[in-house]
Design a protein around this motif. Structure first.
Motif, mmCIF file in Angstrom:
data_model
loop_
_atom_site.group_PDB
_atom_site.id
_atom_site.type_symbol
_atom_site.label_atom_id
_atom_site.label_comp_id
_atom_site.label_asym_id
_atom_site.label_seq_id
_atom_site.Cartn_x
_atom_site.Cartn_y
_atom_site.Cartn_z
ATOM 1 N N ASN A 62 6.253 -0.458 17.942
ATOM 2 C CA ASN A 62 5.755 0.736 18.916
ATOM 3 C C ASN A 62 4.579 1.513 19.013
ATOM 4 O O ASN A 62 4.307 1.968 20.003
ATOM 5 C CB ASN A 62 7.063 1.067 19.621
ATOM 6 N N GLY A 63 4.012 2.000 17.444
ATOM 7 C CA GLY A 63 2.420 2.813 17.819
ATOM 8 C C GLY A 63 1.877 1.837 15.874
ATOM 9 O O GLY A 63 3.125 2.109 15.264
ATOM 10 N N ASN A 64 0.611 2.322 15.764
ATOM 11 C CA ASN A 64 0.156 2.431 14.563
ATOM 12 C C ASN A 64 0.317 3.896 13.806
ATOM 13 O O ASN A 64 -0.333 5.024 14.706
ATOM 14 C CB ASN A 64 -1.245 1.971 14.768
ATOM 15 N N HIS A 65 0.813 3.640 12.806
ATOM 16 C CA HIS A 65 0.246 5.502 11.948
ATOM 17 C C HIS A 65 -0.088 5.397 10.884
ATOM 18 O O HIS A 65 0.291 4.007 9.390
ATOM 19 C CB HIS A 65 1.850 5.506 11.424
ATOM 20 N N LEU A 66 -0.610 5.881 10.546
ATOM 21 C CA LEU A 66 -1.839 6.155 8.567
ATOM 22 C C LEU A 66 -1.102 6.816 8.492
ATOM 23 O O LEU A 66 -1.667 8.465 8.745
ATOM 24 C CB LEU A 66 -3.659 6.484 9.074
ATOM 25 N N ALA A 201 -4.987 6.983 2.267
ATOM 26 C CA ALA A 201 -4.029 6.233 2.947
ATOM 27 C C ALA A 201 -2.881 5.749 2.414
ATOM 28 O O ALA A 201 -3.296 5.052 1.859
ATOM 29 C CB ALA A 201 -4.944 5.727 3.855
ATOM 30 N N LEU A 202 -2.072 5.830 3.010
ATOM 31 C CA LEU A 202 -0.820 4.815 3.574
ATOM 32 C C LEU A 202 -0.415 4.450 4.635
ATOM 33 O O LEU A 202 -0.073 4.995 5.719
ATOM 34 C CB LEU A 202 0.793 5.100 2.975
ATOM 35 N N ILE A 203 0.254 3.097 4.442
ATOM 36 C CA ILE A 203 0.610 2.108 5.946
ATOM 37 C C ILE A 203 2.086 1.161 5.841
ATOM 38 O O ILE A 203 1.782 1.350 3.915
ATOM 39 C CB ILE A 203 -1.024 1.439 7.010
ATOM 40 N N VAL A 204 2.686 0.753 6.292
ATOM 41 C CA VAL A 204 3.712 0.683 6.225
ATOM 42 C C VAL A 204 3.612 -0.544 6.377
ATOM 43 O O VAL A 204 2.540 -1.883 7.046
ATOM 44 C CB VAL A 204 4.288 0.132 7.040
ATOM 45 N N ARG A 205 4.482 -1.533 5.193
ATOM 46 C CA ARG A 205 3.922 -3.332 4.838
ATOM 47 C C ARG A 205 4.124 -3.869 5.657
ATOM 48 O O ARG A 205 3.890 -4.733 5.887
ATOM 49 C CB ARG A 205 4.326 -2.604 3.204
ATOM 50 N N GLU A 206 5.718 -4.299 6.087
ATOM 51 C CA GLU A 206 6.376 -5.163 6.776
ATOM 52 C C GLU A 206 5.807 -4.041 8.712
ATOM 53 O O GLU A 206 5.891 -4.713 9.598
ATOM 54 C CB GLU A 206 7.191 -5.037 6.282
ATOM 55 N N GLY A 207 7.112 -2.907 8.803
ATOM 56 C CA GLY A 207 7.313 -2.701 10.156
ATOM 57 C C GLY A 207 7.668 -0.990 9.891
ATOM 58 O O GLY A 207 8.153 -0.742 8.841
ATOM 59 N N LEU A 208 7.455 0.080 10.302
ATOM 60 C CA LEU A 208 8.405 1.444 10.477
ATOM 61 C C LEU A 208 9.572 1.186 10.457
ATOM 62 O O LEU A 208 10.051 2.015 9.789
ATOM 63 C CB LEU A 208 7.519 1.900 11.959
ATOM 64 N N SER A 209 10.092 -0.240 11.065
ATOM 65 C CA SER A 209 11.575 0.549 11.266
ATOM 66 C C SER A 209 12.318 -0.106 9.482
ATOM 67 O O SER A 209 13.038 0.193 9.090
ATOM 68 C CB SER A 209 11.970 -0.929 12.106
ATOM 69 N N ALA A 300 -12.996 -8.158 4.775
ATOM 70 C CA ALA A 300 -13.462 -8.260 3.590
ATOM 71 C C ALA A 300 -13.351 -7.312 2.506
ATOM 72 O O ALA A 300 -13.155 -7.610 1.747
ATOM 73 C CB ALA A 300 -15.158 -8.410 3.402
ATOM 74 N N ASN A 301 -13.250 -6.013 2.963
ATOM 75 C CA ASN A 301 -13.436 -4.991 2.239
ATOM 76 C C ASN A 301 -11.786 -4.267 1.589
ATOM 77 O O ASN A 301 -11.676 -3.502 0.781
ATOM 78 C CB ASN A 301 -13.929 -3.207 2.356
ATOM 79 N N GLY A 302 -10.889 -5.490 2.039
ATOM 80 C CA GLY A 302 -9.733 -4.894 1.887
ATOM 81 C C GLY A 302 -9.135 -4.286 2.160
ATOM 82 O O GLY A 302 -7.536 -4.192 1.715
ATOM 83 N N VAL A 303 -9.541 -3.850 2.864
ATOM 84 C CA VAL A 303 -8.844 -2.216 3.820
ATOM 85 C C VAL A 303 -7.889 -2.993 5.226
ATOM 86 O O VAL A 303 -9.209 -2.953 6.229
ATOM 87 C CB VAL A 303 -9.293 -0.865 4.226
ATOM 88 N N PRO A 304 -6.647 -2.375 5.547
ATOM 89 C CA PRO A 304 -6.444 -3.226 6.911
ATOM 90 C C PRO A 304 -6.662 -2.207 8.130
ATOM 91 O O PRO A 304 -6.096 -2.201 8.868
ATOM 92 C CB PRO A 304 -5.097 -3.726 6.489
ATOM 93 N N PHE A 305 -7.560 -1.620 8.578
ATOM 94 C CA PHE A 305 -7.453 -0.369 8.826
ATOM 95 C C PHE A 305 -9.451 -0.485 9.500
ATOM 96 O O PHE A 305 -9.881 -1.020 8.504
ATOM 97 C CB PHE A 305 -6.502 0.398 9.462
ATOM 98 N N LEU A 306 -9.310 0.236 10.518
ATOM 99 C CA LEU A 306 -10.619 0.558 10.709
ATOM 100 C C LEU A 306 -11.542 1.939 11.477
ATOM 101 O O LEU A 306 -10.143 1.520 12.573
ATOM 102 C CB LEU A 306 -11.349 -1.121 10.834
ATOM 103 N N PRO A 451 6.395 21.518 3.064
ATOM 104 C CA PRO A 451 5.664 21.038 2.086
ATOM 105 C C PRO A 451 4.196 20.818 2.315
ATOM 106 O O PRO A 451 4.054 20.423 3.484
ATOM 107 C CB PRO A 451 6.527 19.190 1.965
ATOM 108 N N PRO A 452 3.042 20.342 2.122
ATOM 109 C CA PRO A 452 1.817 20.389 2.139
ATOM 110 C C PRO A 452 1.840 19.045 3.178
ATOM 111 O O PRO A 452 2.600 18.024 2.984
ATOM 112 C CB PRO A 452 0.877 19.988 0.981
ATOM 113 N N VAL A 453 0.828 18.782 3.943
ATOM 114 C CA VAL A 453 0.635 17.828 4.798
ATOM 115 C C VAL A 453 -0.703 17.882 5.367
ATOM 116 O O VAL A 453 -1.266 18.141 5.838
ATOM 117 C CB VAL A 453 1.668 18.034 6.392
ATOM 118 N N ALA A 454 -0.558 16.209 5.852
ATOM 119 C CA ALA A 454 -1.772 15.667 6.363
ATOM 120 C C ALA A 454 -0.987 14.102 7.297
ATOM 121 O O ALA A 454 -0.926 13.645 6.177
ATOM 122 C CB ALA A 454 -2.871 15.289 5.576
ATOM 123 N N GLU A 455 -1.508 13.918 8.677
ATOM 124 C CA GLU A 455 -1.808 12.806 9.367
ATOM 125 C C GLU A 455 -2.432 12.002 10.528
ATOM 126 O O GLU A 455 -2.602 13.319 10.524
ATOM 127 C CB GLU A 455 0.127 12.492 9.319
#
Length: 466
Positions: A62-66, A201-209, A300-306, A451-455
């Motif tokens: 339901n939303g994109n998260h990086l 960066a980290l993104i979910v492989r399948e989905g947030l749930s 082509a660069n293999g990075v799944p976000f832009l 903890p340290p944080v950034a998102e």
């Protein structure tokens, strides 16, 4: 109907099964507390979940998260629920851009160490920028709670356009003209300023749930947590400085002397339950769009976000044959018809794929007009602490005073904080006098240090009909 759920140590009722509530319930259960988790909806996750979309014939978020590698609370949560490997993690920080206005593509590549030598490399930094242009990042990290982003970062130059403004909009879900420079500076200081190792960066492989929600529910069940869905909290019954009963839609739960409550609900709901609560009152929208492609696509660069500049869309994520777009600080777009937004946002996706004339595929527009609170200096001053005047109630949620933007990391951290306070108060009758001391030596003592944080992404939108 009155239900008495008291136990020897009492029961901790966690109301709200979003990330803040799940995090609080998990930490409490791990500490040996008896926990009952209540959720108004028929599902957990709140604004961070996946669902089956019939229009697309795909399961989408339901939303994109990086996330960033500096998201210690989020990563600890995933480890605790056995889902750490469900994320795709960059080996090194790489952030690809497309300038839709000019067609130019470039990539930011911070180096791994704390000394930012990448700023001296024209191939790693924003094209056309000079070393001195990055002084704006230092000014933001020294901002006060009264400063706006625009006041410290003049709206000109390549660094503002490619870095400051996109980060402000994504992290704060608020335009730079009114966004809190202090919150943005916190994010920068705990990520980019610590070097590339903390901003991979980290993104979910399948989905947030699949990453955050389903494993958490399984872990809570294994720990003996009782979860009650479709259970909406209507009101609280107070006696002095204690909550003595919870009025749900189908039952009343009486709270005994040892019972406690973690209220992990959105700010408007908390304010309706606690009329004297000072909480953020202004909200900001996020718009997401999902498109089913003819075939799976990966740049082509293999990075799944832009990251996108100069268009309507801010970010596009690719997962298999689905392209997902995020537009933050989207109040102006949220009132537009979905039928008008779909082709407008698709034009940006098609350009990103190098197919500007590709026909509009099956699509879904997802709007949330109250995705996050407005992260302005005035509104962050209204964020309440986890502990207030009530002896057996603590607040959790990304809108509370976490010291972080309203993100996944902030939500999880708020749950950890509330859990530590609630656990520490179990053996302390006078909570207001002794809670902090008890929590600092109790079963969750190690969790009291944030903890340290950034998102990079604000919490996403809740599905809405086209």
């Amino acid at each position: 109907m009155v239900t008495d759920v008291a136990s020897e140590r009492g029961t901790v009722h966690v109301v709200g099964a979003g990330l803040a509530g799940l995090s609080a319930a998990l930490r409490l259960a791990e500490a040996g507390e008896r926990v009952v988790l209540h959720e108004a909806a028929n599902h957990a996750g709140g604004r961070c979940r996946s669902y089956e979309d019939r229009e697309l014939g795909r399961r989408i978020d339901n939303g994109n998260h990086l996330l960033f590698s500096a998201n210690r609370a989020a990563l600890d949560f995933l480890t605790a629920i056995g889902a750490r490997d469900s994320l795709i993690e960059q080996a090194e920080p790489v952030f690809p851009y497309l300038d839709l206005a000019t067609g130019a593509r470039f990539t930011l590549r911070p180096n791994a160490g704390r000394i930012p030598w990448w700023l001296f490399s024209t191939r790693r930094r924003v094209p056309g920028s000079r070393l001195r242009d990055y002084a704006v990042l230092w000014r933001l990290m020294r901002a006060t709670r009264r400063d706006t982003v625009a006041a410290l970062a003049p709206a000109d130059g390549p660094v503002y356009r490619a870095l400051v403004e996109p980060l402000s909009v994504a992290v704060l879900n608020t335009a730079p003209e009114e966004g809190s420079a202090w919150l943005l500076g916190r994010m920068l200081g705990l990520s980019f300023a610590k070097g590339g190792q903390d901003c991979r960066a980290l993104i979910v492989r399948e989905g947030l749930s699949e990453s955050f929600i389903e494993p958490a529910l399984r872990r809570l069940a294994a720990l003996g947590v009782e979860t009650r869905f479709a259970t909406r909290l209507r009101s609280l019954t107070l006696e002095g400085t204690r909550v003595v009963a919870l009025q749900f839609n189908a039952a009343t739960v009486a709270l005994g002397p040892a019972d406690r409550l973690v209220l992990a609900v959105p700010a408007p709901v908390a304010a309706s339950l606690l009329p004297d609560l000072a909480a953020p009152t202004e909200m900001r929208a996020i718009v997401n769009a999902h498109y089913r492609l003819k075939r799976p696509y990966l740049p082509a660069n293999g990075v799944p976000f832009l990251a996108l500049l100069g268009g309507t869309a801010h970010w596009v994520f690719f997962r298999g044959d689905v392209a997902s777009v995020t537009v933050s600080a989207a109040d102006a777009l949220a009132d537009e018809p979905a039928e008008a937004l779909a082709p407008r946002l698709w034009a940006d996706v098609a350009a990103a794929m190098g197919e500007p004339k590709a026909p509009l595929p099956a699509w879904r527009i997802v709007k949330e007009k109250q995705a996050t609170f407005a992260q302005t200096p005035a509104q962050i001053a209204r964020r309440p602490a986890a502990a207030g005047r009530l002896d057996n109630l603590w607040l959790a949620g990304d809108w509370t005073d976490t010291g972080l933007p309203a993100t996944i990391e902030g939500a999880i951290r708020s749950g950890v904080t509330a859990a530590a306070l609630a656990a520490g108060a179990a053996a302390v009758p006078d909570r207001r006098a002794k809670t902090a001391s008890a929590a600092s030596t109790g079963p969750l003592a190690s969790l009291m240090t944030p903890p340290p944080v950034a998102e990079i992404s604000a919490l996403g939108a809740v599905p809405a009909a086209n």
